[in-house]
Design an enzyme around this catalytic site. Structure first.
Site, mmCIF file in Angstrom:
data_model
loop_
_atom_site.group_PDB
_atom_site.id
_atom_site.type_symbol
_atom_site.label_atom_id
_atom_site.label_comp_id
_atom_site.label_asym_id
_atom_site.label_seq_id
_atom_site.Cartn_x
_atom_site.Cartn_y
_atom_site.Cartn_z
ATOM 1 N N GLN A 72 3.709 -9.711 13.206
ATOM 2 C CA GLN A 72 3.799 -8.580 13.772
ATOM 3 C C GLN A 72 2.540 -7.930 14.360
ATOM 4 O O GLN A 72 2.410 -6.781 14.643
ATOM 5 C CB GLN A 72 4.630 -7.498 13.127
ATOM 6 C CG GLN A 72 4.175 -7.065 11.810
ATOM 7 C CD GLN A 72 5.234 -6.243 11.158
ATOM 8 O OE1 GLN A 72 6.089 -6.791 10.490
ATOM 9 N NE2 GLN A 72 5.100 -4.896 10.898
ATOM 10 N N ALA A 90 0.974 -1.240 -0.131
ATOM 11 C CA ALA A 90 0.084 -0.129 0.044
ATOM 12 C C ALA A 90 0.861 1.176 0.016
ATOM 13 O O ALA A 90 0.765 1.949 0.955
ATOM 14 C CB ALA A 90 -0.945 -0.203 1.115
ATOM 15 N N HIS A 127 6.991 5.432 1.729
ATOM 16 C CA HIS A 127 7.934 4.287 1.287
ATOM 17 C C HIS A 127 8.898 4.934 -0.196
ATOM 18 O O HIS A 127 9.892 4.326 -0.064
ATOM 19 C CB HIS A 127 6.900 3.395 0.645
ATOM 20 C CG HIS A 127 6.048 2.717 1.526
ATOM 21 N ND1 HIS A 127 4.745 2.895 1.651
ATOM 22 C CD2 HIS A 127 6.123 2.030 2.858
ATOM 23 C CE1 HIS A 127 3.947 2.146 2.578
ATOM 24 N NE2 HIS A 127 5.001 1.868 3.357
HETATM 25 P P1 AMP Z 1 5.261 -0.393 6.438
HETATM 26 O O1 AMP Z 1 4.931 -0.532 4.951
HETATM 27 O O2 AMP Z 1 4.249 0.708 7.071
HETATM 28 O O3 AMP Z 1 5.695 -1.471 7.287
HETATM 29 O O4 AMP Z 1 6.545 0.633 6.286
HETATM 30 C C1 AMP Z 1 7.630 0.305 5.486
HETATM 31 C C2 AMP Z 1 8.870 1.365 5.825
HETATM 32 O O5 AMP Z 1 8.267 2.608 5.284
HETATM 33 C C3 AMP Z 1 9.010 1.363 7.088
HETATM 34 O O6 AMP Z 1 10.442 1.546 7.547
HETATM 35 C C4 AMP Z 1 8.314 2.617 7.980
HETATM 36 O O7 AMP Z 1 9.099 3.196 8.797
HETATM 37 C C5 AMP Z 1 8.590 3.472 6.359
HETATM 38 N N1 AMP Z 1 7.749 4.615 6.339
HETATM 39 C C6 AMP Z 1 6.354 4.329 6.538
HETATM 40 N N2 AMP Z 1 5.516 5.467 6.520
HETATM 41 C C7 AMP Z 1 6.667 6.352 6.583
HETATM 42 C C8 AMP Z 1 6.507 8.060 6.313
HETATM 43 N N3 AMP Z 1 5.344 8.689 6.398
HETATM 44 N N4 AMP Z 1 7.774 8.402 6.184
HETATM 45 C C9 AMP Z 1 8.853 7.882 6.065
HETATM 46 N N5 AMP Z 1 8.806 6.358 6.042
HETATM 47 C C10 AMP Z 1 7.772 5.755 6.258
#
Ligand code: AMP
Length: 282
Positions: free
Chosen positions: A61, A32, A37
């Protein structure tokens, strides 16, 4: 750009890059994809010859089955977004069976106290699941660098600990939080908010900005009290926690030390959706 759904085909593709295998960047995600990302992917592309973007909604998780089943899954759209970026990307989108052939169970880690507040306190077992899947991704991809967002600051902290503890030759790179126009930290979960709530969620970032201002002159206990009162005065957002911690240890602040760096962390529910954010205070 290649899309691999299993380890065997990922290995096949990586063989083509054998001579530059030292220059692989990994961006682990749950898909998503949004601009947060993409900022990680762009940084990884700038610093490595090839970038693996993993897209895997990791069941171990999640401690709330509803949250897991409702987590947005938009693989087709994610692939299109990445395809527009660059050819030097391999998307790794494995099944649960591929990642956990013996069943989706976390390994037990002991992160010595850092995991007992904030996310781990309210999502027990969460970081065991994160560390298990990230370690598995590291084994599969064998990257030189891996990229994580400061949005999940406690996660970034724990991954750095994991790499140190296991003596893995991987550089962990933290990337700044990307925000929507109104200041709301970008998150895949934002898609589940109504337009009205998403707009009004600037409330959360504004609270963080005010905490930063108050931190110059007020004690952390008073600030936390002030935050709790702000939440009592409205109905849309429910505060789960507010913490002010030492950035280097993630332990609660006791007496403010001008030599140290601090950060505020917040978790909030809106329309049953959990949102987290944080800010550097000095
Ligand atoms: P997730 O898909 O939510 O597990 O996020 C994947 C990676 O993207 C993780 O390292 C998150 O910390 C990073 N991430 C998610 N949202 C943000 C954001 N708004 N700004 C920077 N990095 C993000």
């Amino acid at each position: 750009m290649e899309v691999c759904k299993d380890i065997a085909s990922l290995d096949e593709h990586l063989k083509l890059y054998e001579n530059i295998r030292n220059q692989i960047g990994l961006v682990p995600t749950m898909g998503a994809l949004h601009a947060g990302h993409i900022s990680l992917v762009k940084k990884a592309l700038a610093e490595n010859d090839i970038v693996i973007v993993s897209i895997f909604v990791n069941p171990t998780q999640f401690n709330n089955p509803n949250d897991l089943s409702r987590y947005p899954r938009t693989l087709e759209r994610d692939i299109i977004q990445l395809n527009h970026l660059n050819d030097d990307i391999i998307v790794f989108a494995p099944s649960v069976k591929e990642m956990y052939p013996d069943g989706a169970i976390s390994e037990e880690y002991n992160f010595k106290g850092v995991a007992s507040i904030m996310e781990e306190k309210f999502r027990p077992g969460h970081f065991n699941g994160v560390a298990t899947v990230v370690k598995r991704l590291f084994e599969i991809v064998n990257p030189k660098r891996a990229y994580f967002g400061e949005k999940d600051y406690q996660q970034l902290f724990i991954i750095k600990k994991l790499v140190k503890k296991e003596k893995l030759p991987i550089k962990i790179i933290g990337c700044p939080i990307v925000r929507e126009h109104n200041g709301l930290a970008m998150s895949s979960r934002n898609e589940r908010l109504s337009d009205n709530t998403r707009y009004k969620a600037s409330f959360i970032y504004n609270i963080l900005l005010k905490i930063k201002e108050r931190f110059l002159v007020e004690k952390s206990g008073d600030i936390k009290h002030w935050v709790q009162n702000q939440f009592k005065n409205q109905e849309l957002f429910k505060l789960e926690y507010i913490e002010i911690v030492d950035t280097n240890t993630l332990k609660r602040i006791r007496i403010k030390d001008p030599e140290k760096k601090y950060r505020a962390f917040i978790a909030v529910y809106a329309e049953g959706i959990r949102l987290i954010d944080n800010i550097a205070l000095n």
